[in-house]
Design an enzyme around this catalytic site. Structure first.
Site, PDB file in Angstrom:
ATOM      1  N   CYS A  60       0.887  -1.163   0.000  1.00 12.03           N
ATOM      2  CA  CYS A  60       0.000   0.000   0.000  1.00 12.03           C
ATOM      3  C   CYS A  60       0.920   1.207   0.000  1.00 12.03           C
ATOM      4  CB  CYS A  60      -0.917   0.023   1.225  1.00 12.03           C
ATOM      5  SG  CYS A  60      -1.983   1.488   1.239  1.00 12.03           S
ATOM      6  N   CYS A  63      -0.321   4.193   2.645  1.00 11.65           N
ATOM      7  CA  CYS A  63      -0.321   4.013   4.106  1.00 11.65           C
ATOM      8  C   CYS A  63      -0.095   2.539   4.407  1.00 11.65           C
ATOM      9  CB  CYS A  63      -1.612   4.542   4.724  1.00 11.65           C
ATOM     10  SG  CYS A  63      -3.100   3.803   4.023  1.00 11.65           S
ATOM     11  N   SER A  64      -1.098   1.866   4.912  1.00 10.44           N
ATOM     12  CA  SER A  64      -0.945   0.435   5.196  1.00 10.44           C
ATOM     13  C   SER A  64      -2.251  -0.312   4.971  1.00 10.44           C
ATOM     14  CB  SER A  64      -0.440   0.226   6.620  1.00 10.44           C
ATOM     15  OG  SER A  64      -1.352   0.782   7.549  1.00 10.44           O
ATOM     16  N   CYS A  65      -2.975   0.007   3.900  1.00 11.06           N
ATOM     17  CA  CYS A  65      -4.199  -0.721   3.575  1.00 11.06           C
ATOM     18  C   CYS A  65      -3.859  -2.197   3.410  1.00 11.06           C
ATOM     19  CB  CYS A  65      -4.828  -0.165   2.300  1.00 11.06           C
ATOM     20  SG  CYS A  65      -5.388   1.539   2.463  1.00 11.06           S
TER      21      CYS A  65
END
Length: 158
Positions: A60, A63-65
């Protein structure tokens, strides 16, 4: 066992489920009683298969999806700026750092998760597991193999 590992193990033993999982990850997960996304923030689950000639890895870049409902909390490295940028620019080098060597004749596909779309890698089934049941197979499947940075564990690792 992670819910994502149950999906992968079923796909390894049931070709029609594998096809359904690759066609519509959310629907296939629901057919096993597994919710693939948070009902308060629904996302589309796309499952991509590692096969001869193709290796998939998920990142991602914003961000950190990440498909938390299936594979738990994201590790720190997944959220790091270094991983997020380098996985796109130099995926083979990043995979090498995880101990995963991808031959030059194998295409590496990088999939960028978003707020609305999550990816899950269907790792290749390890050799030597033809007579294994789903429960035993699920033990070979790790968070990292479902992100695509490592293969599923080999039978010798259990």
């Amino acid at each position: 066992t992670l819910p994502g590992a149950a999906l992968v193990a079923r796909a390894w033993v049931d070709a029609s489920f594998r096809d359904a999982l690759l066609a519509d990850g959310n629907a296939a997960a629901r057919s096993l009683g597994i919710e693939a996304s948070n009902p308060n923030a629904p996302t589309h689950l796309t499952v991509v298969a590692n096969e001869a000639g193709v290796h998939n890895v998920v990142v991602c870049t914003l961000c950190s999806c990440y498909p938390r409902m299936l594979i738990g909390l994201p590790p720190d490295w997944y959220k790091s700026r270094a991983y997020r940028s380098r996985a796109v620019k130099e995926p083979r080098k990043v995979l090498e750092e995880f101990g995963t060597h991808i031959p030059d004749n194998v295409e590496v596909r990088v999939h960028d998760s978003t707020a609305d779309l999550r990816y899950l890698v269907l790792p290749a089934r390890p050799d030597g597991t033809a007579d294994w049941d789903e429960r035993k197979l699920a033990q070979l499947i790790t968070r990292d193999s479902m992100v695509g940075v490592t293969p599923a564990k080999s039978p010798e690792d259990t």
